[in-house]
Structure formats: C-alpha cells, structure tokens
Design a protein around this motif. Structure first.
Motif, PDB file in Angstrom:
ATOM      1  N   THR A  23       0.854  -1.192   0.000  1.00  0.00           N
ATOM      2  CA  THR A  23       0.000   0.000   0.000  1.00  0.00           C
ATOM      3  C   THR A  23       0.880   1.228   0.000  1.00  0.00           C
ATOM      4  N   THR A  50      -9.421   4.261   0.668  1.00  0.00           N
ATOM      5  CA  THR A  50      -8.495   3.561  -0.230  1.00  0.00           C
ATOM      6  C   THR A  50      -8.289   2.100   0.160  1.00  0.00           C
ATOM      7  N   GLN A  52      -6.843   0.975   2.615  1.00  0.00           N
ATOM      8  CA  GLN A  52      -5.563   0.752   3.294  1.00  0.00           C
ATOM      9  C   GLN A  52      -5.759   0.265   4.720  1.00  0.00           C
TER      10      GLN A  52
END
Length: 629
Positions: A23, A50, A52
């Motif tokens: 990531t 995102t 993440q």
C-alpha cells in the motif's frame, strides 16, 4: 480488581502472521505530522476510502497514534481494533498499551481477555504491558494467572517478562517467588540484577539488598539509585549521602533520580554545604533544572534555612509546575516569611498556575505561623468557593492550629466539632501545644486526654499533658501521666541536634560527653553562661522536670540541652560572624529559644535552628518567629 479473572481459553498453537499488503506509504507519512485528533481522523477516513485500513500494519499505525499520542483517543483506537477482521498481536498490544498509559488499567486486562478469546496469540510485549498494569493496580492474583499462561508459552525467561514478574512479586510481598525467578535465570543481565535489587528494597530487606549489591558483577546508575533510594525511604539519610560519595568514587555519573534522592537526604540532614556542592554539580554538568529537580533543590535550600539559595533555584527552574511553586511557598512559610509566602501565592495566581490542595496547605500554614488569622479564614474560603477544592483533614488541621496559636480556642474547638471528619492526632497536638503556651488548662486537659487516646504510643502526647498539669501545679496529674507512660513502656525521645561543618555532620544529645571536642565544648558552655548572666538572662525552669524542687538541678539540665551543645561547638569551630545552623529532632524549648536570642546579640552571630515544627532565624537578639510559635 479481585473479581477480574482472565478467561481460560485455549491458546492458539502458533502466532498469526501479519499480511504485508503493498500500500502507499503517503498516509502513514502524513500521520507522523499530525498534531490534532481531527487531522488523524482525516487520514483515517482516507485510509478507509483507499482500503488501506484492511492492511494490518497500517491499521496498527493509526491505532498507535490514537492510543499513545497526547492528541489521540482510546475510543478511536478501539474502533480501529474492532474494525479489522483479523487484528494482529501488534494491534492488540498497541491498544492495551494505550490503556495503560492513560491509566485505564482494568480495561487493559479486559482487552487481553478479548484477545485470547479471539485466538490471537500474545507475545512478550503483551505480557510486559499487562504485568505493568498488575503492578500499578496492584493485582497480584491476576499477575499469577498471567504467569501461568507465560509459562505455557515458554516466555518465562524472556528478560523483559521475567523482570516484570520479579517486580510484581516483590511489591506484593512474595519475595520468595521473585527469588525463585532470579535463581532460575540462566542469563542475568543488568536489568535482572536491578529488578531483584529493587525487590529487596521494596521489601526493606536490608541484608539481602547489601549482599546482592556487592555480588553484582557490574552496576549502573539504576543500581546505585536503588540503594540510595532505599536509605532515603527508611530515613537513614547519612547512609544515603555516603552511598552517593561511593558512587562518585567509582566514577558512576549521577542522573536526575540520583540527585533528587540525595537532595532529599541532604534536606533532612540540614547539611547546607553538601547541598550547595550538589547544586554546583548540577551547574557543572549543565543539568537543566526541570520541575522535579528544581523542586528538590528549592526544598533542600529551604530546609537548610537558606532562603536566598531557594529563591535562586526557584528563579532558575525552567518550567515551574504547581509543585515548584508549592516548594517555594512552603519554604517561605517554614522560615517565618509568612507575608512573602502569601505574596508568592498571589504571583502564582497571576501566572495562571492552578493551585492544588497542597498549595492551600502551604498558604494556611504560612498564615498560622504568622498569626494572620483573618487572612487564613479568607484563603480557607477561597479554596472551596473559588477553586472548588474540598478541604481535607490537613486543611482543617491548619485552621485549628491557626486559631489555637492566636488563643482563639472557642473557634478552634468549633472547627473540631463541625468538620466532616474525625480529628486526628496532629490536630489535637496543635491544640494541646497552644494550650500549654497560653496556659489554658481546661481545654488543654481535654485535648491531652484525647491525644493519648488517639496516639497511645506517642511520647509527646504524655509529655505535653504532663506539662499542662505541672504548670497548673496539679502534681497528682503529673504523676498519673508518668505512671501511665511507665506502665505502657513509653519513653521520651532524647533531644538530638546536629550541625554540619566542612561537609561533616556532628550530632549531640542532651548532656553529650562522647564528642572528641567535649572539653572545649563545655568550656565554651561555661563562657556562654557567664555572658548570658551579664546580659540579664534568667533560666526558664518552669517546664523542665517541673516537680523537682532543686532549682540548681533544673538549671544544669537546661544548660546541657543538645542545641546548646551544638551551638557551642559551632562557636569554637568557626570564625566570627559565621552563621550557625542547627537541626533538632524535637521542638526547641522556651529556655533555649530565649538563650539563642541573647547569644545572637552577644556574639554578633546569626543562628538558624530547624526544629521539628519550623525554622527559627535568630539575629541581633530577635527571632523570625516573633515569639509566635
């Protein structure tokens, strides 16, 4: 805490692996720049957007900010933990650690219960944090349960875990269990040696402490600090200073902990020369006077009767906490500078430093010693009305002392009757001492009997009541009190005074003939006696062996009081004009107080005496207490 029990779920056979998903590191880099919670929440939202946050490492880092940062939020940290499908042990450890830092100790143990119920295997970090929580609670039973699980996982001899276990067992009094862990250790690093040393210090096992200290293959500053701290804790201040000297001889540099402990020992001894040397050591080594070290230095100077040094230390302290202000206010109060103490409190308020309960104890004490009755009443009200601080027994005790010293016994007894807690022995003693000084026999007898009831082992209770009866010439009462003392095995503690010369502390007891310079000391006493007589001094024999008829015996007893011996030694051992500083373990008697006023004028010397209650600065025939003591 006793009801908190660790779940006995089966522990997993192997550790969960952390999936290292590729990531971007941008969000984590930004996280290091956060100075506010809302900034971290923005990054958190971006990580969710995102995906993440599904990365265990990334989730651990945002949780770490929330749990440990000063700008964080434990609630947010736990939300991160609960949002991750398979949280790693690092993530669990982070939230557990955050709860310990924020003093949510029980919650940290409950989180551990959840951790093992979800089959996440703890590691040595987990147990290091949890054992710290058990030590601080304290919760030795929970610690023992953790020890069982530590053994199952084979982590018992991990140095970090082992040291925490030794410390936990030592503070809970299980020194034998701590010793077993130490003896079974195959690798003994300095931390393990120090942990066992601290265990003996916690249990006040002097013999084992000394033995282990001398057996250590090498020692660091923690080792020395443990032994010095032990001596300070048990009241052996000369030994603490001597241990510090040995530390210097061995070339071991002191740290802040060392200096704070040694300054405390020096303060109790009243050894100004040694304290000044420590101040020079701090300056020479460019050690910043932070709030803790600054407070210790202020306290040392104040307790040595050197207000100029205390003021200098106060002004040089870089960051003044409430404790720093309290130390200086207390120093002024104890040294008879009541108005300066109150003035400093006003300056503290204008500096927007929030006073605490201790601050008001210092201010009320200043009012009491200075006879500032109405000011004391004003500050007592201000404490609760303006600062919303609920008065405790120490504050009520200050008010009883304030009114008693001013001979306002009705108001003192009214405080005792109406306050929301039972009076303690300190309060009754203050009332009784004032009754003796102001010759209030009726209230004094009541206070004395109450004091003996509350403090049957305190010799001062009996002596004060005996004096009350003697002044009133109630000899039957005197004999009754002394018989009570004899039957209960209570002995009056002998007066002991000390004086420091060239870094050496010399001690004297009443009638002392053990000092190497006794011949010169007693010759000086005779000289002092002759000059006192010419100055119009008359011995105050009223409270010395009051039922002895021979006035000459009474006078001889007064002549050989320990503080007079110390002053005589000071006169013959120092050059003219040198200030004499004496520390006494009991209160100065009225006769010695009168003598010192005369001596300060006759010999043109400032004499500073610290007794068990306060300082007396004698100069040119007067005392800083204004005879209000």
């Amino acid at each position: 805490m006793a009801s908190t029990v660790i779940n006995s779920y089966a522990l997993p056979a192997k550790k969960l692996s952390i999936k290292k998903k590729q990531t971007p590191n941008t969000n984590l880099s930004l996280l290091h720049l956060c100075t506010h919670l809302y900034e971290a929440k923005q990054i958190h939202a971006l990580m969710i957007k995102t995906s993440q946050i599904s990365d265990s490492y990334s989730a651990g880092r945002i949780a770490e900010f929330y749990a440990i940062s000063d700008h964080g939020s434990l609630k947010c940290a736990e939300k991160v933990l609960n949002s991750v499908q398979e949280p790693s042990s690092f993530l669990w450890n982070t939230v557990i650690r955050g709860n310990i830092i924020k003093q949510n100790l029980i919650n940290s143990i409950l989180l551990y219960n959840q951790m093992i119920s979800k089959s996440v295997e703890p590691d040595h970090f987990t147990f290091t944090f949890l054992l710290k929580a058990c030590t601080e609670l304290p919760a030795p039973d929970v610690g023992k349960q953790l020890h069982c699980q530590i053994s199952k996982l084979g982590l018992e001899f991990n140095p970090y875990v082992r040291n925490k276990l030794i410390h936990l067992y030592s503070i809970s009094g299980s020194i034998a269990d701590a010793q077993k862990l130490f003896d079974k250790s195959t690798e003994l690093g300095i931390v393990t040696w120090n942990s066992m040393l601290e265990a003996y210090a916690d249990c006040k096992d002097r013999e084992s402490l000394h033995k282990l200290f001398h057996e250590m293959p090498y020692r660091d500053v923690v080792s020395w600090n443990t032994v010095i701290g032990f001596y300070v804790q048990v009241g052996e201040f000369k030994e603490a200073v001597e241990m510090f000297r040995q530390m210097q001889e061995k070339g071991q540099l002191a740290n802040r902990v060392t200096l704070i402990s040694v300054l405390s020992a020096v303060a109790h001894l009243g050894a100004l020369a040694q304290g000044s040397w420590l101040h020079s050591y701090i300056d020479k080594n460019h050690i910043n006077l932070d709030e803790n070290l600054g407070s210790a230095l202020i306290n040392m100077y104040a307790k040595c009767g050197c207000l100029d040094g205390a003021i200098q230390a106060f002004e040089k302290t870089s960051k003044k906490s409430v404790d720093t202000w309290n130390s200086m206010i207390s120093g002024f109060a104890a040294n008879g500078q009541s108005l300066k103490a109150i003035g400093l409190f006003t300056k503290m308020e204008s500096s927007r430093v929030q006073p605490n309960a201790i601050t008001f104890s210092c201010v009320l004490n200043a009012c009491s010693h200075g006879g500032l009755v109405e000011e004391g009443v004003k500050y007592f009200r201000k404490m609760s009305e303006i600062y919303k601080i609920k008065p405790d027994i120490a504050h009520y005790g200050c008010m009883v002392d304030l009114f008693s010293r001013a001979a306002l016994f009705d108001r003192a007894e009214d405080i005792i009757r109406t306050m929301p807690m039972k009076p303690d022995k300190v309060m009754w003693k203050a009332l009784l001492g004032a009754c003796r000084n102001h010759r209030n026999f009726e209230v004094g007898e009541r206070a004395g009997l109450k004091l003996i009831e509350l403090a049957p082992d305190d010799h001062a209770s009996y002596v004060l009541l005996s004096n009350i009866y003697a002044i009133a010439e109630k000899w039957e009462g005197v004999h009754r009190v002394r018989k009570m003392m004899w039957e209960r095995g209570i002995r009056k503690i002998p007066g002991c005074s000390s004086i420091e010369l060239d870094g050496v502390v010399h001690e004297f007891i009443v009638g002392d003939i053990t000092h190497s310079g006794k011949k010169e000391i007693y010759e000086m006493l005779d000289e002092m006696g002759g000059k006192l007589k010419l100055a119009g001094y008359k011995p105050d024999t009223e409270q010395v062996l009051l039922d002895i008829e021979d006035e000459e015996v009474k006078k001889n007893s007064l002549t050989h009081h320990s503080e007079k011996l110390a002053i005589a030694f000071g006169f013959i051992s120092t050059s003219p004009k040198t200030t004499i500083r004496v520390v006494k373990n009991l209160r100065v008697c009225s006769d010695c107080h009168s003598v010192m006023k005369h001596l300060s004028k006759i010999y043109e010397r400032d004499i500073i005496v610290r007794d068990s209650n306060r300082f007396h600065h004698f100069s040119e025939g007067t005392c800083s207490c204004m005879d209000y003591w």
